[in-house]
Design a protein around this motif. Structure first.
Motif, PDB file in Angstrom:
ATOM      1  N   GLY A   1       0.848  -1.183   0.000  1.00 28.68           N
ATOM      2  CA  GLY A   1       0.000   0.000   0.000  1.00 28.68           C
ATOM      3  C   GLY A   1       0.880   1.228   0.000  1.00 28.68           C
ATOM      4  O   GLY A   1       2.104   1.124   0.157  1.00 28.68           O
ATOM      5  N   GLU A   2       0.244   2.381  -0.166  1.00 29.07           N
ATOM      6  CA  GLU A   2       1.007   3.617  -0.135  1.00 29.07           C
ATOM      7  C   GLU A   2       1.571   3.848   1.269  1.00 29.07           C
ATOM      8  O   GLU A   2       1.246   3.121   2.206  1.00 29.07           O
ATOM      9  N   THR A   3       2.360   4.897   1.404  1.00 27.37           N
ATOM     10  CA  THR A   3       2.945   5.169   2.714  1.00 27.37           C
ATOM     11  C   THR A   3       1.842   5.583   3.700  1.00 27.37           C
ATOM     12  O   THR A   3       0.816   6.139   3.293  1.00 27.37           O
ATOM     13  N   ASN A   4       2.038   5.253   4.980  1.00 24.33           N
ATOM     14  CA  ASN A   4       1.077   5.611   6.034  1.00 24.33           C
ATOM     15  C   ASN A   4      -0.313   5.007   5.868  1.00 24.33           C
ATOM     16  O   ASN A   4      -1.297   5.559   6.349  1.00 24.33           O
ATOM     17  N   THR A   5      -0.412   3.872   5.196  1.00 28.39           N
ATOM     18  CA  THR A   5      -1.728   3.228   5.109  1.00 28.39           C
ATOM     19  C   THR A   5      -1.939   2.256   6.273  1.00 28.39           C
ATOM     20  O   THR A   5      -2.974   1.615   6.364  1.00 28.39           O
ATOM     21  N   GLY A   6      -0.939   2.162   7.150  1.00 28.82           N
ATOM     22  CA  GLY A   6      -1.082   1.302   8.328  1.00 28.82           C
ATOM     23  C   GLY A   6      -0.544  -0.103   8.126  1.00 28.82           C
ATOM     24  O   GLY A   6      -0.936  -1.030   8.832  1.00 28.82           O
ATOM     25  N   LYS A   7       0.407  -0.259   7.207  1.00 29.68           N
ATOM     26  CA  LYS A   7       0.967  -1.582   6.941  1.00 29.68           C
ATOM     27  C   LYS A   7       1.717  -2.115   8.165  1.00 29.68           C
ATOM     28  O   LYS A   7       1.477  -3.237   8.612  1.00 29.68           O
ATOM     29  N   SER A   8       2.623  -1.274   8.695  1.00 33.11           N
ATOM     30  CA  SER A   8       3.407  -1.729   9.857  1.00 33.11           C
ATOM     31  C   SER A   8       2.484  -1.999  11.045  1.00 33.11           C
ATOM     32  O   SER A   8       2.641  -3.006  11.748  1.00 33.11           O
ATOM     33  N   THR A   9       1.529  -1.108  11.253  1.00 33.32           N
ATOM     34  CA  THR A   9       0.592  -1.264  12.368  1.00 33.32           C
ATOM     35  C   THR A   9      -0.163  -2.592  12.250  1.00 33.32           C
ATOM     36  O   THR A   9      -0.299  -3.333  13.227  1.00 33.32           O
ATOM     37  N   LEU A  10      -0.612  -2.896  11.057  1.00 26.55           N
ATOM     38  CA  LEU A  10      -1.378  -4.131  10.859  1.00 26.55           C
ATOM     39  C   LEU A  10      -0.528  -5.365  11.153  1.00 26.55           C
ATOM     40  O   LEU A  10      -0.968  -6.294  11.845  1.00 26.55           O
ATOM     41  N   ILE A  11       0.691  -5.380  10.637  1.00 25.08           N
ATOM     42  CA  ILE A  11       1.555  -6.544  10.877  1.00 25.08           C
ATOM     43  C   ILE A  11       1.839  -6.678  12.376  1.00 25.08           C
ATOM     44  O   ILE A  11       1.777  -7.778  12.935  1.00 25.08           O
ATOM     45  N   ASN A  12       2.086  -5.551  13.051  1.00 24.71           N
ATOM     46  CA  ASN A  12       2.309  -5.608  14.504  1.00 24.71           C
ATOM     47  C   ASN A  12       1.072  -6.151  15.230  1.00 24.71           C
ATOM     48  O   ASN A  12       1.193  -6.922  16.173  1.00 24.71           O
ATOM     49  N   ASN A  13      -0.108  -5.745  14.785  1.00 22.01           N
ATOM     50  CA  ASN A  13      -1.333  -6.210  15.434  1.00 22.01           C
ATOM     51  C   ASN A  13      -1.613  -7.691  15.202  1.00 22.01           C
ATOM     52  O   ASN A  13      -2.208  -8.358  16.039  1.00 22.01           O
ATOM     53  N   LEU A  14      -1.194  -8.178  14.062  1.00 18.51           N
ATOM     54  CA  LEU A  14      -1.495  -9.576  13.718  1.00 18.51           C
ATOM     55  C   LEU A  14      -0.422 -10.545  14.205  1.00 18.51           C
ATOM     56  O   LEU A  14      -0.693 -11.728  14.380  1.00 18.51           O
ATOM     57  N   THR A  15       0.809 -10.057  14.364  1.00 21.11           N
ATOM     58  CA  THR A  15       1.924 -10.982  14.613  1.00 21.11           C
ATOM     59  C   THR A  15       2.752 -10.555  15.822  1.00 21.11           C
ATOM     60  O   THR A  15       2.439  -9.595  16.505  1.00 21.11           O
ATOM     61  N   ASN A  16       3.833 -11.301  16.011  1.00 15.22           N
ATOM     62  CA  ASN A  16       4.776 -11.024  17.092  1.00 15.22           C
ATOM     63  C   ASN A  16       5.772  -9.918  16.726  1.00 15.22           C
ATOM     64  O   ASN A  16       6.695  -9.644  17.468  1.00 15.22           O
ATOM     65  N   ALA A  17       5.596  -9.317  15.546  1.00 16.37           N
ATOM     66  CA  ALA A  17       6.597  -8.353  15.072  1.00 16.37           C
ATOM     67  C   ALA A  17       6.521  -7.048  15.845  1.00 16.37           C
ATOM     68  O   ALA A  17       5.539  -6.744  16.497  1.00 16.37           O
ATOM     69  N   ASN A  18       7.584  -6.278  15.750  1.00 10.51           N
ATOM     70  CA  ASN A  18       7.637  -4.976  16.402  1.00 10.51           C
ATOM     71  C   ASN A  18       8.259  -3.986  15.425  1.00 10.51           C
ATOM     72  O   ASN A  18       9.376  -3.526  15.601  1.00 10.51           O
ATOM     73  N   ILE A  19       7.505  -3.698  14.401  1.00 12.02           N
ATOM     74  CA  ILE A  19       8.006  -2.837  13.328  1.00 12.02           C
ATOM     75  C   ILE A  19       7.748  -1.380  13.715  1.00 12.02           C
ATOM     76  O   ILE A  19       6.675  -1.065  14.217  1.00 12.02           O
TER      77      ILE A  19
END
Ligand SMILES: Nc1nc2c(ncn2[C@@H]2O[C@H](COP(=O)(O)OP(=O)(O)O)[C@@H](O)[C@H]2O)c(=O)[nH]1
Ligand SMILES: [Mg+2]
Length: 302
Positions: free
Chosen positions: A75-93
């Motif tokens: 997605g474009e920048t600031n569409t919440g990609k990092s936030t979504l991955i953090n919410n779904l997984t163990n990641a801390n982006i």
């Protein structure tokens, strides 16, 4: 044209590239329909070379595990990609409104219904972003699924247009026989939208609002349509981790091959508990077709 199709049938990866190169040499004319066909072949050859190059690179780095189904979050920048991955997984982006965007793919993984999913955030999409970034494009071409994020119709359209430019066709779930790469490249896709977005154009693709992580996981599962087969060990206990397939028709033979890998064994028979431990009990042969959640007890000749 039919001969070309026959020559390429069933060939993938480097074999396909080799065959295309041969065909290009064999078609001597560079006019009219021939030119059109050759241009198409050249385009496909370029795509294959990009993918094969990345496959080798990622095997070397060992960072991206191919046996786990992979979703690329784009997605474009600031569409919440990092936030979504953090919410779904163990990641801390890192998340934020800061101007610099993710330039390296970021990873996270999650377990859902015994399936391990890998999520990868791609660098932000903008107009013509992949023209000079073949390694990111190669990840798009070789992924199992795409997850497109957008907060506005325009953001959605930008991503769709960039994918179209690169000859990618979005489909609603994995194909019958797995994640087969075709041309145009058909890639299963999930759309994630902001709850405040105006109506998205209607498509056949699954759509889920970004805050419903429960529904996102469910949609990811439904797009992959995994067939999970639970095997029994020598003590008649059901193993916790199933053997997983990503194709529609799974037979007892497929399970034998996965479980025994390269060991030479002589199959005797199998008992199947249909749909789970309390299911109907059946003695079956090697060609029997299994379904998701079946339990199987294999026996081999000594
Ligand atoms: N209102 C709203 N803001 C969000 C949402 N998801 C992320 N954000 C914010 O949007 C900004 C960018 O998020 P980020 O995940 O870094 O986006 P990325 O650039 O696509 O990776 C951050 O300030 C987040 O807090 C959302 O669902 N709703
Ligand atoms: Mg980000």
């Amino acid at each position: 044209m039919e001969e070309i199709k026959d020559a390429l049938k069933g060939k993938t990866g480097e074999d396909r590239a080799k065959e295309i190169k041969r065909l290009l040499k064999e078609i001597p004319w560079n006019v009219g329909d021939y030119k059109r066909i050759k241009d198409k072949l050249r385009k496909e050859l370029k795509e294959i070379e990009i993918v094969e190059h990345t496959k080798k690179a990622s095997r070397r780095s060992g960072q991206i595990r191919k046996e786990t189904p992979q979703f690329l979050v784009i997605g474009e920048t600031n569409t919440g990609k990092s936030t979504l991955i953090n919410n779904l997984t163990n990641a801390n982006i890192p998340v934020g409104d800061y101007p610099f965007t993710t330039t390296e793919p970021q990873l996270g993984s999650l377990m859902y219904e015994q399936i391990k999913f890998q999520l990868i955030e791609l660098p932000a999409v903008y107009e013509d972003c992949w023209e000079n970034d073949r390694s990111t494009l190669a990840m798009v071409y070789s992924t199992d699924c795409l997850m497109i994020l957008s907060r506005t119709i325009n953001e959605y359209k930008t991503v769709i247009e960039e994918l179209e430019k690169q000859n990618v066709e979005l489909i609603s779930e994995r194909m019958e026989d797995g994640f087969v790469q075709t041309s145009p490249r058909k890639i299963p896709t999930l759309l994630i939208y902001d709850k405040d977005i105006e109506q998205l154009p209607s498509t056949k693709l699954k759509m889920v609002p970004s805050e419903r992580t429960d529904l996102i996981k469910k949609a990811m599962f439904e797009i992959l349509k995994p067939v999970r087969i639970f095997t029994m060990n020598a003590f008649n206990e059901i193993e916790e981790q199933p053997v997983i397939f990503y194709k529609d028709q799974v037979t007892v033979e497929d399970v034998v091959q996965k479980v025994k890998r390269k060991q030479v064994v002589i199959f005797k028979d199998a008992v199947v508990l249909e749909g789970g431990p309390t299911g109907r009990r059946k003695r079956v042969g090697i060609t029997y077709e299994l379904s998701d959640n079946d339990v199987i007890h294999l026996t081999f000749h000594k």
